[in-house]
Design a protein around this motif. Sequence first.
Motif, PDB file in Angstrom:
ATOM      1  N   GLN A 302       0.838  -1.193   0.000  1.00  0.00           N
ATOM      2  CA  GLN A 302       0.000   0.000   0.000  1.00  0.00           C
ATOM      3  C   GLN A 302       0.874   1.245   0.000  1.00  0.00           C
ATOM      4  OE1 GLN A 302      -3.598   0.231   0.068  1.00  0.00           O
ATOM      5  NE2 GLN A 302      -3.340  -1.867  -0.626  1.00  0.00           N
ATOM      6  N   ARG A 303       0.711   2.031  -1.041  1.00  0.00           N
ATOM      7  CA  ARG A 303       1.464   3.265  -1.190  1.00  0.00           C
ATOM      8  C   ARG A 303       0.513   4.329  -1.739  1.00  0.00           C
ATOM      9  NH1 ARG A 303       6.866   3.693  -5.014  1.00  0.00           N
ATOM     10  NH2 ARG A 303       7.517   5.793  -4.405  1.00  0.00           N
ATOM     11  N   ASP A 304       0.474   5.484  -1.121  1.00  0.00           N
ATOM     12  CA  ASP A 304      -0.439   6.560  -1.530  1.00  0.00           C
ATOM     13  C   ASP A 304      -1.891   6.107  -1.506  1.00  0.00           C
ATOM     14  OD1 ASP A 304       1.739   8.260  -2.012  1.00  0.00           O
ATOM     15  OD2 ASP A 304       1.986   7.493  -4.047  1.00  0.00           O
ATOM     16  N   SER A 305      -2.249   5.297  -0.530  1.00  0.00           N
ATOM     17  CA  SER A 305      -3.639   4.857  -0.394  1.00  0.00           C
ATOM     18  C   SER A 305      -4.142   5.239   0.988  1.00  0.00           C
ATOM     19  CB  SER A 305      -3.747   3.340  -0.583  1.00  0.00           C
ATOM     20  OG  SER A 305      -3.375   2.662   0.607  1.00  0.00           O
ATOM     21  N   GLY A 306      -5.444   5.104   1.186  1.00  0.00           N
ATOM     22  CA  GLY A 306      -6.005   5.420   2.485  1.00  0.00           C
ATOM     23  C   GLY A 306      -5.392   4.604   3.606  1.00  0.00           C
ATOM     24  N   TRP A 307      -5.086   3.327   3.325  1.00  0.00           N
ATOM     25  CA  TRP A 307      -4.511   2.462   4.353  1.00  0.00           C
ATOM     26  C   TRP A 307      -3.119   2.917   4.768  1.00  0.00           C
ATOM     27  CZ3 TRP A 307      -8.163  -0.228   6.426  1.00  0.00           C
ATOM     28  CH2 TRP A 307      -9.217  -0.720   5.646  1.00  0.00           C
ATOM     29  N   SER A 308      -2.438   3.667   3.913  1.00  0.00           N
ATOM     30  CA  SER A 308      -1.063   4.065   4.235  1.00  0.00           C
ATOM     31  C   SER A 308      -0.919   5.523   4.659  1.00  0.00           C
ATOM     32  CB  SER A 308      -0.135   3.804   3.037  1.00  0.00           C
ATOM     33  OG  SER A 308      -0.483   4.605   1.922  1.00  0.00           O
ATOM     34  N   ILE A 309      -1.892   6.382   4.335  1.00  0.00           N
ATOM     35  CA  ILE A 309      -1.656   7.807   4.589  1.00  0.00           C
ATOM     36  C   ILE A 309      -2.705   8.485   5.458  1.00  0.00           C
ATOM     37  CG2 ILE A 309      -0.356   8.114   2.447  1.00  0.00           C
ATOM     38  CD1 ILE A 309      -2.810   9.381   1.198  1.00  0.00           C
ATOM     39  N   VAL A 310      -3.877   7.909   5.638  1.00  0.00           N
ATOM     40  CA  VAL A 310      -4.938   8.592   6.384  1.00  0.00           C
ATOM     41  C   VAL A 310      -4.838   8.243   7.867  1.00  0.00           C
ATOM     42  CG1 VAL A 310      -7.426   8.845   6.705  1.00  0.00           C
ATOM     43  CG2 VAL A 310      -6.485   8.635   4.397  1.00  0.00           C
ATOM     44  N   ASP A 311      -4.782   9.277   8.707  1.00  0.00           N
ATOM     45  CA  ASP A 311      -4.837   9.079  10.151  1.00  0.00           C
ATOM     46  C   ASP A 311      -5.702  10.168  10.768  1.00  0.00           C
ATOM     47  OD1 ASP A 311      -3.276  11.403  10.422  1.00  0.00           O
ATOM     48  OD2 ASP A 311      -1.406  10.259  10.515  1.00  0.00           O
ATOM     49  N   ASP A 312      -5.750  10.216  12.087  1.00  0.00           N
ATOM     50  CA  ASP A 312      -6.650  11.155  12.771  1.00  0.00           C
ATOM     51  C   ASP A 312      -6.335  12.608  12.462  1.00  0.00           C
ATOM     52  OD1 ASP A 312      -8.323   9.309  14.208  1.00  0.00           O
ATOM     53  OD2 ASP A 312      -6.580   8.847  15.450  1.00  0.00           O
ATOM     54  N   THR A 313      -5.110  12.901  12.037  1.00  0.00           N
ATOM     55  CA  THR A 313      -4.734  14.278  11.749  1.00  0.00           C
ATOM     56  C   THR A 313      -5.047  14.690  10.316  1.00  0.00           C
ATOM     57  OG1 THR A 313      -2.472  13.726  11.040  1.00  0.00           O
ATOM     58  CG2 THR A 313      -2.845  14.041  13.395  1.00  0.00           C
ATOM     59  N   THR A 314      -5.476  13.734   9.501  1.00  0.00           N
ATOM     60  CA  THR A 314      -5.717  14.008   8.076  1.00  0.00           C
ATOM     61  C   THR A 314      -7.115  14.581   7.883  1.00  0.00           C
ATOM     62  OG1 THR A 314      -4.415  12.006   7.696  1.00  0.00           O
ATOM     63  CG2 THR A 314      -5.358  13.054   5.769  1.00  0.00           C
ATOM     64  N   VAL A 315      -7.364  15.744   8.426  1.00  0.00           N
ATOM     65  CA  VAL A 315      -8.663  16.409   8.290  1.00  0.00           C
ATOM     66  C   VAL A 315      -8.433  17.878   7.990  1.00  0.00           C
ATOM     67  CG1 VAL A 315      -9.977  14.827   9.752  1.00  0.00           C
ATOM     68  CG2 VAL A 315      -8.714  16.679  10.819  1.00  0.00           C
ATOM     69  N   PRO A 316      -9.325  18.505   7.237  1.00  0.00           N
ATOM     70  CA  PRO A 316     -10.460  17.872   6.556  1.00  0.00           C
ATOM     71  C   PRO A 316      -9.992  17.120   5.304  1.00  0.00           C
ATOM     72  CG  PRO A 316     -10.347  20.173   5.977  1.00  0.00           C
ATOM     73  CD  PRO A 316      -9.248  19.958   6.997  1.00  0.00           C
ATOM     74  N   ILE A 317     -10.711  16.071   4.972  1.00  0.00           N
ATOM     75  CA  ILE A 317     -10.334  15.249   3.836  1.00  0.00           C
ATOM     76  C   ILE A 317     -11.589  14.625   3.241  1.00  0.00           C
ATOM     77  CG2 ILE A 317      -9.952  13.221   5.280  1.00  0.00           C
ATOM     78  CD1 ILE A 317      -7.789  12.332   3.346  1.00  0.00           C
ATOM     79  N   SER A 318     -11.576  14.472   1.929  1.00  0.00           N
ATOM     80  CA  SER A 318     -12.609  13.703   1.243  1.00  0.00           C
ATOM     81  C   SER A 318     -11.954  12.435   0.729  1.00  0.00           C
ATOM     82  CB  SER A 318     -13.217  14.503   0.083  1.00  0.00           C
ATOM     83  OG  SER A 318     -14.101  13.681  -0.652  1.00  0.00           O
TER      84      SER A 318
END
Length: 322
Positions: A302-318
């Motif tokens: 997983q690279r550049d995917s939600g599983w690799s880059i999205v965490d609680d600090t990634t807001v706001p995000i769609s």
Amino acid sequence: MPEETLALYSRWWQLETYLRSLIYVELRSVHGVDWTNHIGQGATTRREKDESRSYMATADWEDPLSYLDVGKLFPLLEANWDLVGPSLMDKVTLLARTPELLAIRHRLGHLRRPHRDDLGRLEQTLRDLEKGAFTAYASYNRELRAPNQLNDPVVAAWVREEHSTAKRLLLHAERQYNVAFQLSYTVRPFASAPEEHAPISGSRGLLWKATFHLRGQEVQPSSLWRENYLDGNVRQLLVHMLLDPGTVSFTFPAVDDADRVADAIGEAFDAVLLNVRPRRGATERELSESRMRSIHLDPRIQRDSGWSIVDDTTVPISIFGA
């Protein structure tokens, strides 16, 4: 191809890819290496038939879920709603939409022209999945540290450094490679963190995360994966290999055998050190080409995917941008 048709294919790809990746992660977190016994025989049978055409193998050929008919995907989600529900939407709403969604999929699969409302229906469904998808991704990257003295075999192996590979590599990696190791665990949305002093190993819904901080260095996923640096034990237990600038992480189900997981972490450690290289500046073209090459790697990478880059600090995000 008409723009609307291309958009429709893209939206369906987002929807189906998310649903398949979600049920994969949750089944792995609960059933470990035995997860394929819980998706139905049809998918594994079709995959085995495809092995006779190995010269046509794609990046997904080792993934049984990629062979599961979409008509069976939704019943699989329903059968495992206690696992996937927190990362989807209201159950009644999704099940009520399923016949319409499958009708859109059939039109796409048979190259029939879409209904003028198909794209709108898909985009509304993706918008309704936004909250659940953020929950799924953010919890995956919400790292918790295990107490140093916890009575747990993996903690003993890699936090208290009792594993033979930990004794051999932890200090050596810091001094000679400038690579730091960190062991943590994450909790899936349907599960609860273990009670104080309770072991993590053997827990359903928890994942070990072995992270290597590369400190100005990098590893190439293609060489790390394809050159057999990661042996069968790692590949059998591995949920994902996560790549981010400066780090590479490996996730393993806590429910699997703790000694095997500890060994797999050691094997991954050796593989990383054999492949780590100084990071060099890349042009936009080189970065784009690298991302394109990543598309053809095993889906566990997983690279550049939600599983690799999205965490609680990634807001706001769609998540889906719908």
